[in-house]
Design an enzyme around this catalytic site. Structure first.
Site, mmCIF file in Angstrom:
data_model
loop_
_atom_site.group_PDB
_atom_site.id
_atom_site.type_symbol
_atom_site.label_atom_id
_atom_site.label_comp_id
_atom_site.label_asym_id
_atom_site.label_seq_id
_atom_site.Cartn_x
_atom_site.Cartn_y
_atom_site.Cartn_z
ATOM 1 N N GLU A 215 0.835 -1.211 0.000
ATOM 2 C CA GLU A 215 0.000 0.000 0.000
ATOM 3 C C GLU A 215 0.868 1.258 0.000
ATOM 4 O OE1 GLU A 215 -2.837 -0.036 3.189
ATOM 5 O OE2 GLU A 215 -4.139 -1.494 2.204
ATOM 6 N N GLU A 303 -6.265 -7.159 -0.896
ATOM 7 C CA GLU A 303 -6.646 -6.934 0.500
ATOM 8 C C GLU A 303 -7.963 -6.174 0.550
ATOM 9 O OE1 GLU A 303 -3.622 -5.429 3.250
ATOM 10 O OE2 GLU A 303 -5.150 -4.155 4.185
#
Length: 520
Positions: A215, A303
């Site tokens: 991320e 995710e």
């Protein structure tokens, strides 16, 4: 000859020998061992069953195409022993026969904090009982992770996880979990060495996917990520020519539209990750995902959560169901966060559960129960046709009299509100809201621009809201609440702005009453 091809030949010879001798016992034993014991029905932990020695070989074998190879696979049927190595065809993940494949599974939490869940009985249970066909090994790079912790121990956990997944006929994602360290370029040298070791070790495996930056955030741009990826990908390709590689996108892997506008070229089997938390990210981010796919970008949701973006808050079942239906319609693979007993909503186990396998219904959190029913098909979701979702992009608007859009209607995720504070221009993007214990929590990301002709060496802004607020969380700045006003000042590292320069990646979560708005 590759390992998987040799094993396939050996298996075929063994099978032919069994047929010629008229042996029927193996079929009878196989039927008994493939009846899973549902976790929701059991009252005692399921005892682990010894797998035959050939299990690992079966997981690595690449089957010959069958006559019905064009038929679409049910996600519960997708396994290395059936599908072989995966590759990307257009925007779709497909198997060796060209059949669309959808991976659905679970991510570990940080391996440095929860190593105990990397065990073969647990993976067996997730595959046989939960019907997960992929496990994601979340190896943090910071916070005691690979780049500032015990590298050998963490590498050993990844290696164990790959072997356990292989033995249990599952796909496995090796996740270089960038988070608090913001930009994957910060640990690029370590990433190069790590992925060289992994690719060399697993070049002959048909079930390994590489996620090279979880991320990216804190203002990390797609240009930054792309340049990093273009250095990591050839290192993997030097050993593994065709494994699927997952590349993160800006703003905690939300801006897949940035990648769609400037994708990586020169390599095949590249996919781009999108992450969402259903109570925070709703229709606007869904539209961003579907528009990117329609534009030709292969997207993989490596995710997601069914709560808010903090990993806590309430579960939003309606938004979660819409996300699942949309991903199913587009054939997008998805991996839920997280396999742990951490005291947070997104953990699939209750914090009181000390087991590492053999889970019963009583051991599962509310999130875990939802995930179990989703993966096993107990919960039915609306069937959508591709392109049936709204294709509208992010909404923009100007701050008004407290309603945010002048209408009094609830803000949509992705709404942008712009105003000035002296020589500074401010744009706040609304990311979502969720119910909190003392009101509602609102999340915004901020970009600040220097509209003056002078250099700023330390800046400060004020954000006025329509009602009194309390501070919940924030990043990349310093924060002070004064009634209905949030005062924000620069950190040492992001206080400098040239004329026309910008600072981005600032995030805030504040709590207030329902329909709280930014005002001028």
């Amino acid at each position: 000859m590759k390992k998987r091809q040799f094993l396939a030949i050996v298996m075929c010879i063994g099978l032919l020998s069994g047929i010629l001798t008229g042996c029927g016992k193996g079929t009878e034993e196989s039927t008994e061992s493939t009846v899973p014991e549902s976790v929701v029905e059991s009252t005692e932990p399921v005892a682990s069953q010894e797998e035959p020695e050939e299990t690992a070989d079966i997981a690595e074998a690449s089957p010959e195409p069958e006559e019905n190879g064009a038929e679409e696979l049910n996600p519960t049927e997708a396994a290395p022993s059936i599908c072989g190595a995966l590759h990307v065809d257009g925007t779709q993940l497909v198997d060796e026969q060209g059949r669309p494949v959808q991976l659905r599974g679970i991510s570990t939490h940080g391996l440095q904090w929860f190593p105990e869940y990397v065990n073969e009985d647990c993976f067996r249970e997730l595959h046989e009982d939960w019907k997960a066909n992929v496990i994601r090994l979340a190896m943090y790079t910071a916070e005691g992770g690979y780049c500032d912790g015990n590298q050998e121990a963490l590498k050993g956990l990844v290696e164990d996880g790959v072997e356990y997944a292989t033995n249990q006929d599952m796909y496995v994602i090796i996740d270089w979990h960038i988070l608090s360290d913001n930009d994957p370029n910060n640990h690029k040298d370590e990433a190069k060495k790590f992925f060289e070791e992994m690719a060399e070790a697993y070049a002959d495996y048909n079930n390994v996917l590489y996620e090279i930056c979880n991320e990216p955030n804190g203002g990390t741009s797609w240009k930054d990520i792309k340049s990093y990826a273009e250095e990591i990908i050839p290192i993997i390709r030097a050993y593994d020519e065709d494994a699927v590689i997952l590349v993160g996108t800006p703003t905690w892997s939300q801006n897949v539209d940035h990648a769609a506008a400037d994708p990586i070229t020169g390599y095949e089997n590249i996919m781009y990750t999108l992450h969402f938390y259903a109570a925070t990210h709703k229709e606007s981010l869904q539209n961003t995902m579907t528009a990117a796919i329609d534009a030709g970008l292969p997207v993989f949701v490596s995710e997601y959560g069914i709560c808010d973006a903090s990993g806590n808050g309430g579960i939003d079942e309606a938004s979660s169901a819409k996300w699942i239906s949309t991903m199913n319609a587009y054939g997008v693979s998805y991996v839920v966060w997280n396999l742990s007993n951490k005291n947070e909503t997104s953990a699939i186990l209750k914090s009181s559960c000390n087991k590492v396998n053999g889970f019963t219904e009583e051991d599962l959190s509310a999130c875990g129960k939802w995930v179990y029913k989703m993966l096993t098909g107990e919960t039915e979701f609306e069937t959508l046709e591709r392109n049936s979702s709204s294709q509208g992009g992010n909404q923009t608007g100007n701050a008004g009299n407290g309603s945010g859009n002048g209408s009094g209607e609830e803000l949509e995720s992705g709404t942008k509100i712009s105003w000035t504070d002296g020589d500074l221009g401010i744009t706040a993007e609304f990311m979502g809201s969720w119910e909190a214990s003392d009101g509602y929590c609102y999340q915004y990301t901020l970009e600040i621009q220097n509209n003056s002709d002078s250099v700023y060496n330390g800046w400060g802004i004020k954000i006025p809201f329509s009602s009194n607020i309390s501070f919940d969380n924030g990043w990349c700045a310093n924060f002070t609440v004064n009634g209905s006003t949030l005062e924000i000042t620069a950190e040492d590292w992001n206080g400098y702005m040239e004329p026309g320069g910008t600072v981005s990646g600032i995030g805030i979560q504040i709590v207030g009453p329902k329909d709280l708005r930014i005002v001028e």
